[in-house]
Design a protein around this motif. Structure first.
Motif: not given
Length: 328
Positions: A204-207, A224-232
């Motif tokens: 995974v990426s750092a973010a 690209a950052e994956r699953r932005p809708t999941v959040g924490e």
């Protein structure tokens, strides 16, 4: 094998499927030998990690997972496995001998569980909460009772999650200047083609890593950052623990870990094994203090829900069958 004649192809296919089992850094620390007495599982000491797993406990847990996977694979092929654990007190690396008898019939559940071996992936990304957790927990505990009645499965409450996250960060801090550990980790995640190690597609990426509060820090990837809708991360953390802490306990813990992973996969849930917080004795004691009983934590598993429409990562590589199975 013993008094029952099993075709070589059946054994080969079952072992090949079983070797999809997870292991520390995908090290696959096992080898199999088939002879007229049965199918024997051995710990392969040449594949131990002497920085992350100094005692070899996690390698034995990995062997327990491949042993349970074998039992699942054989059942789908119509054979019931009978396991003699630690059969030779003079040979500590001989972990199990498996003999088989034909089953009356193969159920759809047997087939689905074997299919789950191929479907399972280690999901290091943040996950959403598992829907209807109570129903899944009942299934999980029933399955564990079949595998190992003396093993405990504790679902960590929300108030313990913060302490667990602190322990995970503490473990990473204690290893900050451990050059041998980081060198070992870098080797097993190097971007090379082969039948072992963790491929870049599984990292995974750092973010993304920052959104998972309980996870090992791997070398990061870029993209690209994956699953932005999941959040924490909202995955549930299950702690598998045993009353004792010997070789048999580790082996049975690995079998139970396999059972939980496959049950979750069958339920459409994502899973990620968390082991770094139990690799150091100091952090392992802290995890033990979060439990309601005096037990030895063996492995933690994050279980949650991943978005259903996203691309499924490719399977991690595995060693060639001829490197792990010998007919004697």
């Amino acid at each position: 094998m013993s008094d029952t004649v099993v075709e070589t192809e059946v054994i080969s296919d079952a072992v090949q499927l079983a070797c999809r089992a997870p292991s520390l850094h995908n090290s696959q620390p096992w080898r199999w030998v088939a002879d007229d007495r049965g199918l024997h599982l051995f710990l392969d000491r040449s594949r131990l990690m002497y920085s992350a797993d100094r005692s070899g406990r996690e390698a034995v847990i990995s062997c327990g997972a491949v042993l349970d996977h074998l039992r699942v694979a054989l059942a789908a092929a119509g054979w019931e496995a009978h396991v003699d654990r630690l059969p030779d007190p003079n040979h500590h690396d001989h972990l199990a001998t498996v003999t088989v008898t034909p089953m009356d019939y193969v159920t759809e559940e047997h087939r689905r569980r074997a299919d789950a071996i191929l479907l399972r992936r280690t999901d290091r990304l943040p996950m959403a909460p598992a829907p209807d957790w109570e129903s899944f927990e009942r299934l999980m505990r029933a399955r564990l009772a079949d595998v190992h009645a003396d093993l405990h499965a504790d679902v960590l409450a929300d108030e313990a999650r913060a302490q667990l996250a602190e322990t995970a960060h503490l473990t990473e801090a204690l290893r900050l200047y451990d050059s041998s550990y980081h060198a070992e980790l870098s080797w097993w995640t190097a971007p090379f083609e082969g039948g072992e190690g963790i491929p870049q597609s599984s990292l995974v990426s750092a973010a993304e890593s920052e959104r998972v509060d309980v996870g090992r820090t791997f070398p990061v990837t870029h993209g690209a950052e994956r699953r932005p809708t999941v959040g924490e991360d909202r995955a549930t953390v299950v702690v598998l623990s045993t009353d004792g802490d010997d070789r048999l306990d580790a082996l049975r813990a690995g079998e139970a870990m396999s059972a939980v992973l496959l049950e979750a996969t069958m339920a459409g849930l994502g899973t990620c094994i968390v082991t770094h917080v139990t690799e150091l004795e100091s952090s392992r004691r802290i995890i033990g203090g979060l439990l309601d009983r005096d037990a030895r934590p063996q492995v933690l598993i994050r279980i949650g829900l991943a978005p259903s429409l996203e691309a499924v990562p490719p399977p991690t590589p595995r060693r060639a069958l001829q490197d792990v199975l010998r007919f004697g």
